[in-house]
Design an enzyme around this catalytic site. Structure first.
Site, mmCIF file in Angstrom:
data_model
loop_
_atom_site.group_PDB
_atom_site.id
_atom_site.type_symbol
_atom_site.label_atom_id
_atom_site.label_comp_id
_atom_site.label_asym_id
_atom_site.label_seq_id
_atom_site.Cartn_x
_atom_site.Cartn_y
_atom_site.Cartn_z
ATOM 1 C CE LYS A 20 37.333 31.312 37.816
ATOM 2 N NZ LYS A 20 36.734 30.570 38.799
ATOM 3 N N GLY A 21 36.033 36.315 40.498
ATOM 4 C CA GLY A 21 34.631 36.704 40.561
ATOM 5 C C GLY A 21 33.691 35.669 39.994
#
Ligand code: B12
Lengths: 252, 342
Positions: free
Chosen positions: A134-135
């Site tokens: 997802k970062g």
């Protein structure tokens, strides 16, 4: 419209209501019982710190003979902003797609990156921001990258476990996150890792990167790391650095 | 004999100065040695694995002593650190080794002044730089270790080392003594008998030596996690276990369970490879656990800094006497209050 006063960047000082008034708000606790004497002690201390017109604007009895203060004071010092230079990882960062292309063209195999937040530090958000699919802040993490095998070991990982994992997975790079810096635990933790890696004769075979809100590139290098990333770092920054280093150090 | 004379008499060419913590007094020790060398007309070379000589410490933001050098000395430092130095220098070589402060450059001091040193951070690059300093004419090279890093003191890189310790390690003097004694003990471990050393040198992997001279090499990628496998292979005929690489608490905890522990000797590469909890180590030694080394590290002296930047200090005389008591035979120098006396 009133004209905006111009800031002299060679002599900057704190801003309160007007430019260069030097106004500072600070808070601290003194180990003395609440009362007028305590406030006077706080005022004198702030004066010794170099503040003009120190004033206690709030104080609170913390019990057990301790008092908490909020103070105002005017700072008389200035700093030359134009002469400041903070060493940062100096390179053009690639975007994710560019990193992926770079790997396909120059390394031609999967790059293995092992990461962890080490020691007693339990803050996972930083290392997750860099590594997880997802970062963070609209930037995907390393798990999302084609050509990167990202292994996130989570938090409270011992240096021993981290190195063992790196050896086992034939890692190209190790990423360490350190958020807690009380009593310089991060320094002891980070140097122990480098020392163990030197002891295992792996230092020349690995890219070693650390990160966290109080980590600077300067400090990282002093500790024996290849790079350090502070607040506002994204996966593509680290990825750019790591893949370029793999090529530069001939670790393909 | 003064410390500088000991170095000369033994023909030691590269000396590492390592600290057991940040602010243990490495820079004061380095300054002391530079001054002594100058008095004896010895040409020295200076470099650092961290950054040294800058006035404000990067980590603790406390003030640090500057480094003063005189004409004829040699220095390996990064470009930006060189620009911050006040000593006049002549450039001899650009090494191609990079640091946060730019490329490492080798210079000769032309005129007395203060310097900032920021040398290579990896042990291998350090070995190269030390060689170059000697090549240009340095008779003794001093390598100032970074923070609490010790890899440069490995005998593969320097001939001897000086350990800086002090109040900064702990508010409790007993802890300072204990930690220092442990480090000196690891460094000064006895060297293994030469025929055993030859065997392990040939195998050059973590291995187990049996009474009959045969060796068993466990199938492990690192001894850090290889303790269990090593344990299974140790039997009543085992005499030595050689660990190549890091000897960590995890490994020792596995070995602790071994019923043949008393009969074997653990052989380490050198003292810089030991990373153990002090209580675990001492507990095992009390139970008859023996450790020897392939390569001994020459500890020339332990230097003391009785003051901590955190704002407390020890009685320097008491610290010195206590240190001398637990480290008999090792030179103890209080560099803050002057160094060698005679
Ligand atoms: C969330 C949080 C927690 C959560 C953590 C949950 C979790 N799973 O992570 C909980 C509640 C568990 C927690 C506990 C504690 N916390 Co806390 N916590 C925070 C908080 C509020 C946010 C941290 C965060 O998530 N930031 C967001 C991430 C994205 O930012 P980041 O970590 O900086 O990461 C970025 C960069 O630094 C960089 N980065 C980080 N790591 C790495 C690694 C690499 C390799 C790279 C390239 C980059 C990189 O990239 C990231 C993205 O840009 C901060 C205060 C604050 N507002 O910052 C305090 C804070 C970090 N905590 C603090 C403290 C003291 C604690 C406790 C000790 C409190 C206590 N007394 O119990 C415990 C410690 C527990 C432990 N053993 O570690 C202090 C640390 C002070 C210090 N400098 O030492 C802070 C600053 C609060 C404060 N002002 O006192 N905490």
């Amino acid at each position: 419209m009133k004209s905006v006063q111009k800031v002299d960047l060679t002599k900057i000082k704190p801003y309160g209501d007007t430019l260069n008034d030097g106004m500072v708000q600070m808070s601290f606790t003194l180990p003395v019982p609440y009362g007028d004497e305590a406030s006077e002690a706080a005022r004198q201390l702030a004066a010794k710190m170099g503040f003009d017109e120190p004033a206690v604007v709030y104080s609170k009895d913390l019990g057990v003979g301790y008092t908490y203060f909020v103070m105002y004071g005017k700072c008389s010092h200035t700093v030359d902003y134009t002469s400041i230079e903070v060493p940062k990882v100096s390179m053009e960062f690639m975007e994710r797609e560019e990193v992926e292309e770079y790997i396909a063209e120059n390394i031609k195999r999967d790059v293995v990156i092992v990461g962890a937040c080490t020691g007693t530090d339990a803050h996972t958000v930083g290392i997750d921001a860099i590594m997880n699919m997802k970062g963070f802040d609209g930037h995907f993490g390393l798990e999302r990258y084609k050509g990167i095998d990202a292994i996130n070991m989570g938090s409270q990982v011992s240096n021993e476990e981290l190195i063992a994992k790196a050896i086992e997975s034939k890692a190209d790079a190790i990423l360490v996150s350190q958020v807690v810096t009380q009593k310089d635990v991060h320094v002891a933790n980070l140097t122990e890792l480098v020392e163990m890696i030197e002891a295992e004769a792996l230092r020349d075979k690995l890219i070693l990167v650390c990160g966290g809100p109080r980590i600077s590139h300067d400090l990282a290098q002093e500790l024996g790391y290849d790079a350090g990333f502070g607040s506002g770092s994204y996966a593509n920054h680290v990825a750019s650095f790591v893949v370029k280093q793999i090529v530069e150090k001939n670790l393909i | 004999m003064r410390l500088i004379e000991t170095i000369k008499d033994n023909n030691y060419e590269t000396i590492s100065i390592i600290g057991l913590a940040k602010n243990a007094g490495k820079t004061v020790t380095l300054n002391y040695l530079i001054e002594e060398a100058d008095n004896y007309n010895i040409n020295v070379g200076i470099t650092s694995t961290g950054r040294d000589g800058e006035r404000i410490d990067l980590v603790t933001q406390t003030e640090k002593p500057p480094i003063l050098v005189t004409e004829g000395m040699y220095l390996a430092t990064a470009k930006k650190a060189l620009l911050l130095s006040t000593a006049k220098t002549e450039i001899l070589e650009t090494t191609g080794i990079t640091t946060a402060m730019g490329e490492v450059i080798i210079v000769r001091i032309r005129q007395r002044g203060y310097i900032e040193v920021a040398g290579p951070v990896s042990a291998r690059d350090m070995k190269y730089v030390a060689e170059r300093l000697k090549y240009y004419g340095a008779e003794i090279v001093f390598i100032d270790g970074a923070i609490d890093r010790k890899a440069v003191s490995s005998p593969l890189i320097t001939d001897a080392c000086i350990i800086a310790t002090g109040a900064v390690l702990s508010r409790d003097m007993k802890k300072v003594l204990e930690k220092t004694a442990h480090e000196v003990e690891c460094y000064s471990l006895k060297e293994v008998a030469s025929h055993v050393k030859e065997i392990f040198k040939k195998v050059n992997k973590t291995s187990i030596l049996q009474e009959d001279g045969s060796t068993i090499t466990p199938n492990i990628v690192t001894s850090i996690t290889g303790g269990k496998k090593i344990n299974e292979l140790i039997n009543e005929k085992t005499t030595h276990v050689f660990v190549k690489g890091a000897v960590t608490s995890a490994l020792l905890k596995d070995l602790r369970e071994n019923k043949y522990l008393r009969g074997i000797k653990l052989i380490v590469e050198d003292g810089t490879k030991i990373f153990t909890d002090i209580n675990l180590w001492n507990g095992m030694k009390r139970k008859g656990f023996k450790v020897e080394t392939m390569n001994k590290i020459n500890v020339l002296a332990v230097t003391l800094n009785p003051i901590s930047p955190a704002g407390y200090f020890f009685d320097s005389q008491l610290l010195k006497e206590s240190m001398e008591k637990i480290l008999p035979g090792i030179k103890i120098l209080d560099v803050v209050s002057g160094g060698d006396e005679e």
